[in-house]
Scaffold this motif. Sequence first.
Motif, PDB file in Angstrom:
ATOM      1  N   PRO A  48       0.824  -1.215   0.000  1.00  0.00           N
ATOM      2  CA  PRO A  48       0.000   0.000   0.000  1.00  0.00           C
ATOM      3  C   PRO A  48       0.856   1.263   0.000  1.00  0.00           C
ATOM      4  N   GLN A  49       1.981   1.222   0.741  1.00  0.00           N
ATOM      5  CA  GLN A  49       2.807   2.422   0.858  1.00  0.00           C
ATOM      6  C   GLN A  49       3.381   2.860  -0.482  1.00  0.00           C
ATOM      7  N   SER A  50       3.552   1.908  -1.411  1.00  0.00           N
ATOM      8  CA  SER A  50       4.189   2.264  -2.681  1.00  0.00           C
ATOM      9  C   SER A  50       3.294   3.147  -3.534  1.00  0.00           C
ATOM     10  N   TYR A  51       2.018   3.262  -3.163  1.00  0.00           N
ATOM     11  CA  TYR A  51       1.126   4.113  -3.928  1.00  0.00           C
ATOM     12  C   TYR A  51       1.254   5.580  -3.532  1.00  0.00           C
ATOM     13  N   GLY A  52       2.066   5.860  -2.510  1.00  0.00           N
ATOM     14  CA  GLY A  52       2.288   7.243  -2.098  1.00  0.00           C
ATOM     15  C   GLY A  52       3.096   8.002  -3.146  1.00  0.00           C
ATOM     16  N   GLN A  53       2.888   9.317  -3.182  1.00  0.00           N
ATOM     17  CA  GLN A  53       3.600  10.155  -4.139  1.00  0.00           C
ATOM     18  C   GLN A  53       5.074  10.223  -3.773  1.00  0.00           C
ATOM     19  N   HIS A  54       5.963   9.965  -4.734  1.00  0.00           N
ATOM     20  CA  HIS A  54       7.382  10.079  -4.417  1.00  0.00           C
ATOM     21  C   HIS A  54       8.222  10.390  -5.648  1.00  0.00           C
ATOM     22  N   VAL A  55       9.425  10.836  -5.387  1.00  0.00           N
ATOM     23  CA  VAL A  55      10.362  11.179  -6.462  1.00  0.00           C
ATOM     24  C   VAL A  55      11.582  10.266  -6.338  1.00  0.00           C
ATOM     25  N   SER A  56      11.965   9.633  -7.440  1.00  0.00           N
ATOM     26  CA  SER A  56      13.135   8.750  -7.439  1.00  0.00           C
ATOM     27  C   SER A  56      14.205   9.326  -8.340  1.00  0.00           C
ATOM     28  N   MET A  57      15.435   9.215  -7.911  1.00  0.00           N
ATOM     29  CA  MET A  57      16.538   9.711  -8.729  1.00  0.00           C
ATOM     30  C   MET A  57      17.565   8.602  -8.908  1.00  0.00           C
ATOM     31  N   GLU A  58      17.963   8.416 -10.135  1.00  0.00           N
ATOM     32  CA  GLU A  58      18.898   7.338 -10.424  1.00  0.00           C
ATOM     33  C   GLU A  58      20.072   7.892 -11.217  1.00  0.00           C
ATOM     34  N   LEU A  59      21.271   7.574 -10.797  1.00  0.00           N
ATOM     35  CA  LEU A  59      22.467   8.075 -11.479  1.00  0.00           C
ATOM     36  C   LEU A  59      22.622   7.411 -12.846  1.00  0.00           C
ATOM     37  N   ARG A  60      22.752   8.250 -13.886  1.00  0.00           N
ATOM     38  CA  ARG A  60      22.949   7.703 -15.232  1.00  0.00           C
ATOM     39  C   ARG A  60      24.418   7.747 -15.643  1.00  0.00           C
ATOM     40  N   ALA A  61      25.090   8.830 -15.246  1.00  0.00           N
ATOM     41  CA  ALA A  61      26.487   8.955 -15.678  1.00  0.00           C
ATOM     42  C   ALA A  61      27.245   9.932 -14.784  1.00  0.00           C
ATOM     43  N   ILE A  62      28.562   9.718 -14.690  1.00  0.00           N
ATOM     44  CA  ILE A  62      29.434  10.690 -14.033  1.00  0.00           C
ATOM     45  C   ILE A  62      30.404  11.194 -15.087  1.00  0.00           C
ATOM     46  N   GLN A  63      30.456  12.539 -15.258  1.00  0.00           N
ATOM     47  CA  GLN A  63      31.352  13.118 -16.271  1.00  0.00           C
ATOM     48  C   GLN A  63      32.261  14.098 -15.576  1.00  0.00           C
ATOM     49  N   ILE A  64      33.456  13.623 -15.201  1.00  0.00           N
ATOM     50  CA  ILE A  64      34.394  14.532 -14.547  1.00  0.00           C
ATOM     51  C   ILE A  64      35.346  15.051 -15.617  1.00  0.00           C
ATOM     52  N   PRO A  65      35.523  16.381 -15.681  1.00  0.00           N
ATOM     53  CA  PRO A  65      36.335  16.963 -16.751  1.00  0.00           C
ATOM     54  C   PRO A  65      37.712  16.308 -16.791  1.00  0.00           C
ATOM     55  N   GLY A  66      38.168  15.982 -17.975  1.00  0.00           N
ATOM     56  CA  GLY A  66      39.483  15.387 -18.131  1.00  0.00           C
ATOM     57  C   GLY A  66      39.488  13.893 -17.920  1.00  0.00           C
ATOM     58  N   ARG A  67      38.333  13.342 -17.510  1.00  0.00           N
ATOM     59  CA  ARG A  67      38.275  11.883 -17.371  1.00  0.00           C
ATOM     60  C   ARG A  67      37.197  11.334 -18.285  1.00  0.00           C
ATOM     61  N   MET A  68      37.245  10.033 -18.477  1.00  0.00           N
ATOM     62  CA  MET A  68      36.228   9.413 -19.317  1.00  0.00           C
ATOM     63  C   MET A  68      34.888   9.443 -18.600  1.00  0.00           C
ATOM     64  N   THR A  69      33.850   9.670 -19.362  1.00  0.00           N
ATOM     65  CA  THR A  69      32.516   9.634 -18.769  1.00  0.00           C
ATOM     66  C   THR A  69      32.201   8.198 -18.364  1.00  0.00           C
ATOM     67  N   LYS A  70      31.726   8.075 -17.132  1.00  0.00           N
ATOM     68  CA  LYS A  70      31.353   6.729 -16.691  1.00  0.00           C
ATOM     69  C   LYS A  70      29.830   6.635 -16.719  1.00  0.00           C
ATOM     70  N   TYR A  71      29.335   5.695 -17.524  1.00  0.00           N
ATOM     71  CA  TYR A  71      27.887   5.561 -17.652  1.00  0.00           C
ATOM     72  C   TYR A  71      27.349   4.516 -16.690  1.00  0.00           C
ATOM     73  N   PHE A  72      26.240   4.816 -16.132  1.00  0.00           N
ATOM     74  CA  PHE A  72      25.535   3.812 -15.342  1.00  0.00           C
ATOM     75  C   PHE A  72      24.336   3.390 -16.172  1.00  0.00           C
ATOM     76  N   THR A  73      23.413   2.741 -15.548  1.00  0.00           N
ATOM     77  CA  THR A  73      22.259   2.227 -16.268  1.00  0.00           C
ATOM     78  C   THR A  73      21.599   3.275 -17.144  1.00  0.00           C
TER      79      THR A  73
END
Lengths: 658, 618
Positions: free
Chosen positions: A250-275
């Motif tokens: 029942p609790q999963s029907y509550g309003q919520h915001v989810s954030m998922e990391l897609r990528a890390i792009q640090i200048p001078g380094r290769m971009t690391k992609y996640f899902t």
Amino acid sequence: MKTTRLTLLGMMLCLASMAWAQTLEPNLKWGKPTDAELNMTTYDPDPEAEAVVLCSQTVLRYDLSSGSLKLILSTKKRIKVLKEEGKDEANGAISYIYNGHHLDDCEQLVKLKATAYNMVDGKLVKTKMEGNMVNHEDVTKTLRLTKYTVPQVTVGTVIEVEYEIESDFISHIDDWWAQSEIPVMYTSFDVTVPEYFDFSVDERGSYRLENKIEDTSMNLAAGIQCRGKRYQFFGRNLPALRQKKLLYAPQSYGQHVSMELRAIQIPGRMTKYFTADWNDVDKQLLEDDEFGGRLGKNPLKTEMQEAGVANISDPKERIMAIYSLLKDRVKWNEEYTLYAESAGKVLKERSGSNASINFILINMLRDAGFEAYPAVLRSRDRGMLTVSRATIKEFNTFVVAVKVGDSLSYLDGSVEDGWLDILPDHMLVDRARIVSKEKPVEWVDLTKLSGGKARSMVKGELQADGTLQADVQTKFSGSEAASLRREFRMATDSATFVSKLAQDLNCEIESLTLANHHGYGQEVERKMHVTKQCDAAGDMIYLNPWVLNVMNENPLTEEQRTLPVEFPYIYTENLTTVVNLPEGYVVEELPQPVVIKSDDGTLSCVIASNVDGSALSSRCQIQIGKVFFAPSEYTFVKNFLDEVVKRLQDVIVIKKVS
Amino acid sequence: MRALISILLLLACVLPVASQTVDAVVEQSATEVDCRDMRNTRISEQRVYRLLHERARDMAQFAIGCSKWQKLTDFNGQVTDATGKVIRKFKKGDLKRSDLSSGFADDIYTLMLDYTPPSYPITIEFNWVTEANNGNFGFPTFAPVEAYNTQVDHASYVLTVPAQMACRYLCRNTADQVIQSTLSDGRIRYEAHMDNLPAIDSEPYSPSARETLPHILWAPGKFELHGVSGDMTTWQGFGAWIHSLLKGQQELSPEFKAQLHAMTDTCTSDRSKVEVIYNYLAQTTRYVSIQLGIGGWQPFPASEVCRTGFGDCKGLTNYLCAMMHEVGIPANYVIIRNDQRHLVTEFPSNQFNHAIAQVPLPGDTLWLECTASAFVPLGYVHDGIAGNDALLIDDNGGHLVKLPAYTPEQNVSNNKAHVTLQDDGSAKVDFNMRYECRQYEDMLPLMSRTEQQRRDAMLSGINLSAVTLGDFTFAEHKQSYTTPHIDVSMQLETRKLANITGSRMFVPVGIFHKITVPRALQQRVQPVSIGYGYVDIDTLVVTIPEGYEVETLPQSSSEVTPLGELSQTFEATDNTVTVVTRHLMRDGRYPATDYATLRNLKTAVKRAYDQRIVLRRK
């Protein structure tokens, strides 16, 4: 399909909530409750609320000032206590990852303050929470719970709580929940993410939050500036979440915001992609040591050869022989997991989670020439999977899919009483994902599996005094067979098993035999001889022909429902009763037959009786053909079950004629 | 009664025990308590369990509560399979630690091991040692039967204590003896054995296991807890120790005292003073579970509870007593167990888990629950404490008392329904229910729910389906010094009240309750215990639709037994039928043979509620 329905409903509810929304502007100043807040006695949109969140603000920011990048979560909450029960809002608990004295990979509660505001004789009295009103409990080695209790909280009190958690887990952002068990007047979530991180941001639930997304510049530490993205969500007048029956989460029907990391792009380094998409999720899982890394050699090759598994010609029987060979060696430890321990460890300890057992099973099945794959899923008790959000976080466990002929069958390491395609009900989800490089299909629907079936034949002799002697034979299959096996296995002894059944059926059981009720199997057969007393008065006998209690009461008693109904599994019941009337008696009146069908055919009930000489026969068929019913279908489902329950109480009138 | 239980247990040994299911065997249970002085105790334990069925899986788990003062110093274990091969060894490092508590704060953490046996039968052995240095307030009870369907082969218990401690013991439900000897160092050694105890089944309506299972209680005479010493040889002494912990905890600030007087000085009677103070407690405090302070025995100071507005049962009770004293009302601190009617009164020892207050007004002694004062009306004794033994603490120490209890006749629910039946089987039904005393308490939680939840709960409680609920009221009537009740009225329509077959209608009588009959047992071993006496009086008036007449009216019935009663009468006029059903249950303890009586009674009740009135078209 289901998502659309939910969204539509969400919009309707949203309109409704706007209609009663008070346009009271939230007080965003902390430490200064307004007179309106202090003097408030009820919350108009929900007059029965025991308390209400007046204002809640959660801010998430990145900070480099300590030299290493940290994620800082600041939460402020102002709550009004409206009733006695609402005093509980003065007690709270905050959980976080805590590694004791290791300061790496840690979360720290760096600030926790709370104040109670009361009007006493027209004057505002502030009472602060003191150090001894905060208590830390280490639940596990890495999980700490900080409990607090705010002083001087009574009906009418305004409570303010403020805390801050510093986290080293900079790539992980917990879901933010807008709703709670008490109504929320105003809530906001404000996240600013540096340009180096790319997050996917999703809002879920049946309401719509206002949002604002903008590019911004930010200070990570003194003199260190970067660009960033700021996400803000605002919710107003969100109703309380009150738990409902016949729902897995029942609790999963509550309003919520989810954030998922897609990528890390640090200048001078290769971009690391996640899902990014589901194929990436597959890849990530397959590359994980504790998932894909568990696929490989069959650790029980010799045992399988010795048992002569290859000689079993029927493929389903062969699969079950492999399964029971494994289960004889490894006991399920009552945990469901996504990741597995090594086969060596599991076989040595002789117990493991379903995932640990499943990987060994896949390896055994593959070795025996079957195509077998993990089918990952989010079990129903975790709430529904969001297809638009490709992330590993969506999954919490998996079952084994195995190809038999042209179709897939399923099995899980937690199964103790079932058979192929009989899974625990909370795993019957509409979307499970086959994880493999080559796969027959991507998504599979498990909701039609494990259907419970019972087919009964009752042959009875009715006596003139109203006694009914009957032979009752029932074949159970699917989940009904599995639950009967489990019941028998866990019953103290057979006498207890029989006496509980007699109690349930409200009749005397003179004899009972079960067949195929041990171990794994498809069907269980039960035969009984029972005696039941029917109403008899003068020349009349009033007979209810159903010796078995198919449906005594309707589990849906709520007048209305805003959340869906989820049945454990699909279900079919077939009942035939043939009763021989006593000498000299005839049927005087029969009840009207019953025929009910839902538009989509998923619910149906047919009941009819007829007489042939001195034999009276009655038939009943009930079917529940799907597990998920949207709130809009609630009234129909409830009325359907009401009708079935009532009509199963119908009475046949039998009269003496000679 | 004690003798009777022993006889029953002896019978259980003689009668065909072979039919008894055994899920686990305690092959060996050995406890050695070594009390070196008033502060330091070392306890060595050994358990060897043979688990025969997964129903006994819980016995493969190990969990122990520890604290700063009571530490686990040694632990090991092993698992042996059916062939005698050791398949697993455990050491102290395998235990997981958790501080998680159910309340806000306590001193206790748990060490635990979660093990899944791979097959059955299997043998599991645990050996462990704990050392405590916070005193000798109590010793573990020797109760080797740990679960239902568990048989005990060998159990032993050794307790060694300094002679001046004046240790005592009490054997209950066992004929086994304690052997006492004096060691060379002058300490006293007690030794007891219990062997070959049969397994017992879990049976419906049983007394709590501690009342029927064999066990030996141990307690010190002279004792010390966290440096505070006492003597619990008598209840008076036990109470005196509690009293010493209360000393100085009842101070209130001058300002607050003045406030109390301002609140109560205008009161014209002691009863109204008590009411003012009790309501003040309800309005200004809340319950928070805090198990800290002298082993969880010393209440927080009254001034502290006053300042923070929260406390546990001890803190709130002590605070209430302090306020009462200030305004000139006598009030006593009382310790009690809220889950058991009876204390072992002949054995003064720690048997308590709760505190309440007693106010001895002339001719009207009040028992006040301080943790839920906003909910429990003043003067009403709630079920957790009503009828229980308790220890009242005053300047002279402790005194055993028994709280008053309500009679079954007082725990009444009076239900009326007027059914106006239509010729299509539908009906209008007007319900009026009144719940008093204990039945009131059963409904009380609904007061804290929403109106919608109350409607839903009431609809699921009655035995009607396809209902549309119209007018609904749910009203609590409580007033200090009177018996509280809840009145519920519901006006509803049901599409299906009667079942129709041709020209006949079948009208169910049992629309008020859902009844279950306790299951049949092959052989009842334990006494029958009915924890709660009550009476339900249901009056159903059915107005018959035009054109119908009664064809068959069920037989009136009556059943009177020592455990309870049932009567049902039917009365028909031209167009109405009135059914009055009265069902009474009497709380108490009855011999095992009365289980059959109980089943017969409940069967009669079920039958009565399953009756139908048969109507026929004229």
